[in-house]
Design a protein around this motif. Sequence first.
Motif, short mmCIF file in Angstrom:
data_model
loop_
_atom_site.label_atom_id
_atom_site.label_comp_id
_atom_site.label_asym_id
_atom_site.label_seq_id
_atom_site.Cartn_x
_atom_site.Cartn_y
_atom_site.Cartn_z
N ALA A 69 -9.17 9.39 -2.38
CA ALA A 69 -8.60 10.42 -1.52
C ALA A 69 -8.38 9.85 -0.12
CB ALA A 69 -9.53 11.63 -1.46
N SER A 70 -9.25 8.94 0.31
CA SER A 70 -9.06 8.21 1.57
C SER A 70 -9.69 6.84 1.41
CB SER A 70 -9.65 8.96 2.76
OG SER A 70 -11.06 9.00 2.66
N LEU A 71 -9.16 5.86 2.15
CA LEU A 71 -9.61 4.48 2.01
C LEU A 71 -9.74 3.86 3.39
CD1 LEU A 71 -10.20 2.05 0.11
CD2 LEU A 71 -7.73 1.54 0.21
N THR A 72 -10.94 3.34 3.70
CA THR A 72 -11.19 2.64 4.95
C THR A 72 -11.81 1.29 4.61
OG1 THR A 72 -11.57 4.71 6.13
CG2 THR A 72 -12.40 2.70 7.18
N LEU A 132 -2.74 0.44 -5.59
CA LEU A 132 -3.61 1.24 -4.74
C LEU A 132 -3.03 2.65 -4.73
CD1 LEU A 132 -4.01 -1.11 -1.63
CD2 LEU A 132 -5.34 -1.07 -3.74
N ASP A 133 -3.83 3.63 -5.10
CA ASP A 133 -3.39 5.02 -5.16
C ASP A 133 -4.29 5.82 -4.23
OD1 ASP A 133 -2.29 7.44 -5.80
OD2 ASP A 133 -2.78 7.36 -7.93
N VAL A 134 -3.78 6.12 -3.02
CA VAL A 134 -4.58 6.82 -2.01
C VAL A 134 -3.82 8.07 -1.59
CG1 VAL A 134 -5.74 6.63 0.21
CG2 VAL A 134 -5.50 4.59 -1.24
N SER A 135 -4.41 9.24 -1.84
CA SER A 135 -3.72 10.50 -1.55
C SER A 135 -3.81 10.90 -0.09
CB SER A 135 -4.27 11.62 -2.43
OG SER A 135 -5.66 11.79 -2.21
N GLY A 136 -4.78 10.36 0.64
CA GLY A 136 -4.93 10.67 2.07
C GLY A 136 -4.75 9.43 2.92
N SER A 137 -5.49 9.36 4.01
CA SER A 137 -5.31 8.27 4.97
C SER A 137 -5.86 6.94 4.44
CB SER A 137 -5.99 8.62 6.29
OG SER A 137 -7.40 8.73 6.10
N THR A 138 -5.21 5.85 4.92
CA THR A 138 -5.64 4.49 4.61
C THR A 138 -5.79 3.76 5.93
OG1 THR A 138 -4.44 4.47 2.51
CG2 THR A 138 -5.02 2.33 3.45
N SER A 139 -6.97 3.17 6.15
CA SER A 139 -7.23 2.39 7.37
C SER A 139 -7.67 1.00 6.94
CB SER A 139 -8.33 3.07 8.19
OG SER A 139 -8.63 2.28 9.33
N LEU A 140 -6.93 -0.02 7.39
CA LEU A 140 -7.17 -1.40 7.00
C LEU A 140 -7.39 -2.25 8.24
CD1 LEU A 140 -4.18 -1.61 4.50
CD2 LEU A 140 -6.58 -1.17 3.92
N ASN A 141 -8.54 -2.92 8.33
CA ASN A 141 -8.84 -3.77 9.48
C ASN A 141 -9.29 -5.13 8.97
OD1 ASN A 141 -9.82 -5.12 11.71
ND2 ASN A 141 -10.93 -3.36 12.53
N ASN A 167 2.04 0.59 -5.56
CA ASN A 167 1.18 1.20 -4.53
C ASN A 167 1.69 2.58 -4.17
OD1 ASN A 167 -0.57 -0.97 -4.31
ND2 ASN A 167 0.50 -1.89 -2.57
N ASN A 168 0.73 3.50 -3.99
CA ASN A 168 1.05 4.89 -3.68
C ASN A 168 0.16 5.33 -2.51
OD1 ASN A 168 2.13 7.46 -3.88
ND2 ASN A 168 0.70 8.08 -5.48
N LEU A 169 0.53 4.89 -1.30
CA LEU A 169 -0.23 5.22 -0.09
C LEU A 169 0.43 6.43 0.55
CD1 LEU A 169 -0.56 1.56 1.21
CD2 LEU A 169 -2.16 2.84 -0.24
N GLN A 170 -0.11 7.64 0.24
CA GLN A 170 0.56 8.89 0.60
C GLN A 170 0.28 9.36 2.01
OE1 GLN A 170 0.01 11.92 -2.41
NE2 GLN A 170 -0.09 10.38 -4.00
N GLY A 171 -0.88 9.06 2.55
CA GLY A 171 -1.22 9.53 3.89
C GLY A 171 -0.86 8.50 4.94
N LYS A 172 -1.36 8.71 6.13
CA LYS A 172 -1.11 7.80 7.25
C LYS A 172 -1.79 6.47 6.97
CE LYS A 172 -1.02 9.64 11.35
NZ LYS A 172 -1.40 10.21 12.66
N VAL A 215 3.03 -5.23 3.23
CA VAL A 215 2.64 -4.04 2.46
C VAL A 215 3.86 -3.51 1.74
CG1 VAL A 215 1.78 -1.66 2.57
CG2 VAL A 215 0.73 -3.42 4.00
N THR A 216 3.67 -3.21 0.45
CA THR A 216 4.69 -2.55 -0.36
C THR A 216 4.14 -1.18 -0.74
OG1 THR A 216 5.42 -4.68 -1.23
CG2 THR A 216 6.06 -2.72 -2.47
N ASN A 217 4.97 -0.14 -0.61
CA ASN A 217 4.54 1.22 -0.92
C ASN A 217 5.63 1.91 -1.73
OD1 ASN A 217 2.88 3.43 -0.89
ND2 ASN A 217 3.43 4.09 1.17
N ASN A 218 5.23 2.55 -2.83
CA ASN A 218 6.17 3.19 -3.75
C ASN A 218 6.41 4.66 -3.41
OD1 ASN A 218 7.88 3.37 -5.95
ND2 ASN A 218 6.26 3.90 -7.36
N THR A 219 6.34 4.98 -2.12
CA THR A 219 6.60 6.32 -1.63
C THR A 219 6.95 6.21 -0.15
OG1 THR A 219 5.73 8.60 -1.58
CG2 THR A 219 4.18 6.84 -1.04
N ALA A 220 7.24 7.31 0.50
CA ALA A 220 7.46 7.28 1.94
C ALA A 220 6.20 6.77 2.63
CB ALA A 220 7.81 8.68 2.44
N THR A 221 6.37 6.07 3.75
CA THR A 221 5.24 5.48 4.46
C THR A 221 5.15 6.03 5.87
OG1 THR A 221 5.50 3.44 3.18
CG2 THR A 221 4.17 3.32 5.19
#
Length: 168
Positions: free
Chosen positions: A43-46, A59-68, A81-86, A96-102
């Motif tokens: 649901a979220s990934l940090t 990577l299938d993340v329905s909420g926010s993704t934070s990568l550091n 990849n399906n990174l749906q949130g911010k 980064v490749t994303n199979n939806t709006a980014t």
Amino acid sequence: SLTSKSGITLNNAGHQFGTLTMKGAAITLVEAAAIDLDTVTAASLTLTAAGAITGTSKLDVSGSTSLNAEANKIELTSAANNLQGKVSIIAGDVVVTNNTATTLGTTSALGKLTLTSTGAIQGADVINISGPVDLNAKGTSVSLTNTKNQFGTVTLLGKDDVTLVEDT
């Protein structure tokens, strides 16, 4: 492989994992070296790493993704990849490749940013890229509107409608 019906939090900077497959609600992971991702569903990934963050599986993340990855590379190249949130990023070079709006959140790259999205690329948070920026929204729109943005040379591919705002 890490699986939890609720969240996964492994935030000790001394952790060292191999290739990771993860499934959970909110996933927070701190790694003392590089992070190599296999399939992730969350649901979220940090993720915070002292090395690179890489992965070629979905990577299938329905909420926010934070990568550091600090000054290291982030390379997440699965066409599924399906990174749906911010998506917020701190790194050296970024691919980064994303199979939806980014939707980009606060993003900083010391090197190059290459972002491919099958939908629009948008963001109102500050984006600071020192090197070249390659954006491919696959025929939709690109709209990065924060007045504090800083970009290197920008290349736009597959765009129909473009709004880029930069601090001069």
